[in-house]
Design a protein around this motif. Structure first.
Motif, PDB file in Angstrom:
ATOM      1  N   ALA A  46       0.835  -1.199   0.000  1.00 21.40           N
ATOM      2  CA  ALA A  46       0.000   0.000   0.000  1.00 21.40           C
ATOM      3  C   ALA A  46       0.865   1.243   0.000  1.00 21.40           C
ATOM      4  O   ALA A  46       1.933   1.270   0.602  1.00 21.40           O
ATOM      5  N   ILE A  47       0.408   2.279  -0.703  1.00 19.74           N
ATOM      6  CA  ILE A  47       0.978   3.606  -0.516  1.00 19.74           C
ATOM      7  C   ILE A  47      -0.099   4.458   0.138  1.00 19.74           C
ATOM      8  O   ILE A  47      -1.231   4.523  -0.351  1.00 19.74           O
ATOM      9  N   MET A  48       0.248   5.077   1.248  1.00 23.08           N
ATOM     10  CA  MET A  48      -0.741   5.728   2.110  1.00 23.08           C
ATOM     11  C   MET A  48      -0.320   7.155   2.448  1.00 23.08           C
ATOM     12  O   MET A  48       0.851   7.415   2.729  1.00 23.08           O
ATOM     13  N   SER A  49      -1.273   8.081   2.414  1.00 25.44           N
ATOM     14  CA  SER A  49      -1.007   9.434   2.895  1.00 25.44           C
ATOM     15  C   SER A  49      -0.459   9.364   4.309  1.00 25.44           C
ATOM     16  O   SER A  49      -0.901   8.535   5.108  1.00 25.44           O
ATOM     17  N   GLY A  50       0.500  10.239   4.625  1.00 25.38           N
ATOM     18  CA  GLY A  50       1.070  10.251   5.955  1.00 25.38           C
ATOM     19  C   GLY A  50       0.118  10.827   6.980  1.00 25.38           C
ATOM     20  O   GLY A  50      -0.934  10.251   7.256  1.00 25.38           O
ATOM     21  N   ASP A  51       0.440  11.985   7.513  1.00 20.19           N
ATOM     22  CA  ASP A  51      -0.374  12.557   8.588  1.00 20.19           C
ATOM     23  C   ASP A  51      -1.429  13.545   8.105  1.00 20.19           C
ATOM     24  O   ASP A  51      -2.244  14.009   8.891  1.00 20.19           O
ATOM     25  N   TYR A  52      -1.417  13.859   6.804  1.00 23.22           N
ATOM     26  CA  TYR A  52      -2.393  14.800   6.244  1.00 23.22           C
ATOM     27  C   TYR A  52      -3.056  14.176   5.023  1.00 23.22           C
ATOM     28  O   TYR A  52      -2.411  13.501   4.228  1.00 23.22           O
ATOM     29  N   THR A  53      -4.360  14.410   4.871  1.00 26.80           N
ATOM     30  CA  THR A  53      -5.116  13.742   3.818  1.00 26.80           C
ATOM     31  C   THR A  53      -5.393  14.664   2.638  1.00 26.80           C
ATOM     32  O   THR A  53      -5.263  15.887   2.729  1.00 26.80           O
ATOM     33  N   VAL A  54      -5.809  14.047   1.538  1.00 29.17           N
ATOM     34  CA  VAL A  54      -6.086  14.793   0.315  1.00 29.17           C
ATOM     35  C   VAL A  54      -7.281  15.737   0.484  1.00 29.17           C
ATOM     36  O   VAL A  54      -7.437  16.704  -0.257  1.00 29.17           O
ATOM     37  N   ARG A  55      -8.116  15.486   1.494  1.00 27.99           N
ATOM     38  CA  ARG A  55      -9.241  16.383   1.777  1.00 27.99           C
ATOM     39  C   ARG A  55      -8.811  17.629   2.542  1.00 27.99           C
ATOM     40  O   ARG A  55      -9.620  18.498   2.841  1.00 27.99           O
ATOM     41  N   GLY A  56      -7.538  17.688   2.915  1.00 33.05           N
ATOM     42  CA  GLY A  56      -7.036  18.855   3.631  1.00 33.05           C
ATOM     43  C   GLY A  56      -7.282  18.784   5.120  1.00 33.05           C
ATOM     44  O   GLY A  56      -7.554  19.800   5.756  1.00 33.05           O
ATOM     45  N   GLU A  57      -7.166  17.605   5.686  1.00 32.60           N
ATOM     46  CA  GLU A  57      -7.409  17.416   7.111  1.00 32.60           C
ATOM     47  C   GLU A  57      -6.260  16.681   7.783  1.00 32.60           C
ATOM     48  O   GLU A  57      -5.505  15.946   7.132  1.00 32.60           O
ATOM     49  N   PHE A  58      -6.144  16.862   9.095  1.00 31.32           N
ATOM     50  CA  PHE A  58      -5.299  15.983   9.888  1.00 31.32           C
ATOM     51  C   PHE A  58      -5.896  14.580   9.777  1.00 31.32           C
ATOM     52  O   PHE A  58      -7.107  14.408   9.889  1.00 31.32           O
ATOM     53  N   ALA A  59      -5.058  13.577   9.554  1.00 35.37           N
ATOM     54  CA  ALA A  59      -5.550  12.205   9.540  1.00 35.37           C
ATOM     55  C   ALA A  59      -6.142  11.868  10.909  1.00 35.37           C
ATOM     56  O   ALA A  59      -5.680  12.362  11.942  1.00 35.37           O
ATOM     57  N   ILE A  60      -7.159  11.024  10.910  1.00 33.40           N
ATOM     58  CA  ILE A  60      -7.877  10.714  12.144  1.00 33.40           C
ATOM     59  C   ILE A  60      -6.979  10.007  13.161  1.00 33.40           C
ATOM     60  O   ILE A  60      -7.133  10.154  14.360  1.00 33.40           O
TER      61      ILE A  60
END
Length: 369
Positions: A46-60
């Protein structure tokens, strides 16, 4: 938003997923199951967003927690997508995710979830959009760029692409010619569903946030920082009227959600508002992406025993970062990107859980500090 990448022979197959695991859902498990049905002996990367998401949010949850949960859901190896790629919109997110997977040198075919799993439609739309981008000098700026693309596709093909359709189209648009693709139809709930079925991530995130506790979306915490950024006008990608609108919304809103609604309009989507304000808060600049848009950066976050074996097959080992000591060995640009990404991670944890640098360093072989 995920894809799966495969080699030709099942016994040697490497499958990959582009996903945010924000958090891991039944949808992720379903797509993994479908991959296993076709390639029972596959290794899943898998390639996964780190701590920030494409929606412009802190990852949960932080990237280490999410990577570990992905391995628990059947993924063998999780690679990190740096923040400068995940926070620059779906087009950059798609392009850079596919590029990094391609850089591993083990890719043959991609699978992805889509609302309209019609291979001919998706391939045709990808070619059409690619040609449209090259010929386009200016689009109708009365609407957002995403809406513009969707309307163009509907006019051409008679199908309005939903969220995962658009991601799929952009994945295909950026695929090397030697890589094929295969779509899988999404099931149970759509991308923006509000039903708590376990397949859509949005209602799960809302439930986690409403329950309180230590694991929650941190956007509310950055609201005062957004106001300061609005006063300073720290928005590189917005025109004066949009900046003025955001500034007014920041001054007149009581909380983050109200701010987003007050700043939103057809030309400025909610996700773009979140991305541009978050980039301003954490100090991410356009030049960061410009300087590193072709940088090789292969950083595993979590792995099963099978995934560790697959690391030996990665072609670009000079860009592979397994532990912090490897930073001295990678090319200069990769090293610059790593330190830049760590700075943004530092900010994430300052807002999120106050874990300091040494407290959150992980070894992928043990997932321990």
């Amino acid at each position: 938003n995920y894809i799966i990448v495969c080699e030709r022979e099942d016994i040697m197959t490497t499958l990959g997923i582009v996903a945010e695991f924000n958090p891991t859902t039944e949808g992720h498990k379903y797509i993994t199951k479908k991959a296993r049905e076709q390639f029972p002996h596959a290794t899943i990367v898998a390639i996964m967003s780190g701590d920030y998401t494409v929606r412009g949010e802190f990852a949960i949850f932080d990237k280490w927690t999410r990577a570990k949960s992905a391995v628990g859901a059947g993924v063998d190896l999780v690679l990190e997508l740096p923040a400068i790629y995940s926070l620059n919109g779906a087009t950059v997110f798609s392009k850079e995710s596919v590029r990094i997977l391609s850089d591993t040198g083990i890719i043959d075919q991609i699978f992805f979830g889509a609302e309209h799993a019609d291979k001919n439609f998706l391939a045709g739309a990808a070619k059409f959009i690619s040609e449209k981008r090259m010929s386009l000098e200016k689009f109708d700026d009365k609407i957002s760029y995403n809406i513009f693309l969707r309307e163009e596709i509907r006019e051409k093909f008679g199908i309005y692409p939903e969220s995962n359709d658009l991601l799929a189209i952009e994945y295909i648009e950026n695929l090397p010619k030697e890589i094929g693709f295969f779509p899988i139809e999404r099931v149970v709930s759509d991308y923006n569903s509000t039903d708590l079925t376990g397949f859509s991530a949005s209602p799960i995130r809302k439930k986690i946030k409403s329950d309180g506790g230590v694991l929650f979306n941190a956007n509310d915490k950055i609201f005062s920082s957004i106001l300061i950024a609005a006063i300073n006008g720290d928005f590189e990608n917005l025109d004066e009227s949009d900046i003025a609108r955001i500034k007014t919304a920041a001054f007149t809103s009581k909380n983050f959600d109200e701010f987003i609604e007050n700043a939103y309009h057809k030309r400025l989507s909610r996700s773009r508002i979140k991305r541009e304000t978050l980039k301003a808060v954490i100090g991410m600049k356009n030049i960061d992406y410009i300087n590193h848009k072709d940088t090789k950066f292969i950083r595993p976050l979590a792995s099963s025993e099978k995934g560790i074996e697959k690391l030996l097959e990665i072609k670009n080992k000079d860009a592979l970062i397994l532990k912090y000591a490897d930073i001295k060995k990678v090319p200069e640009k990769s090293r610059e990107l790593f330190y830049l990404n760590e700075k943004f991670t530092e900010i994430y944890h300052a807002f999120y859980d106050r874990k300091r640098y040494t407290d959150r360093t992980r070894n992928i072989f043990t997932n321990e500090a």
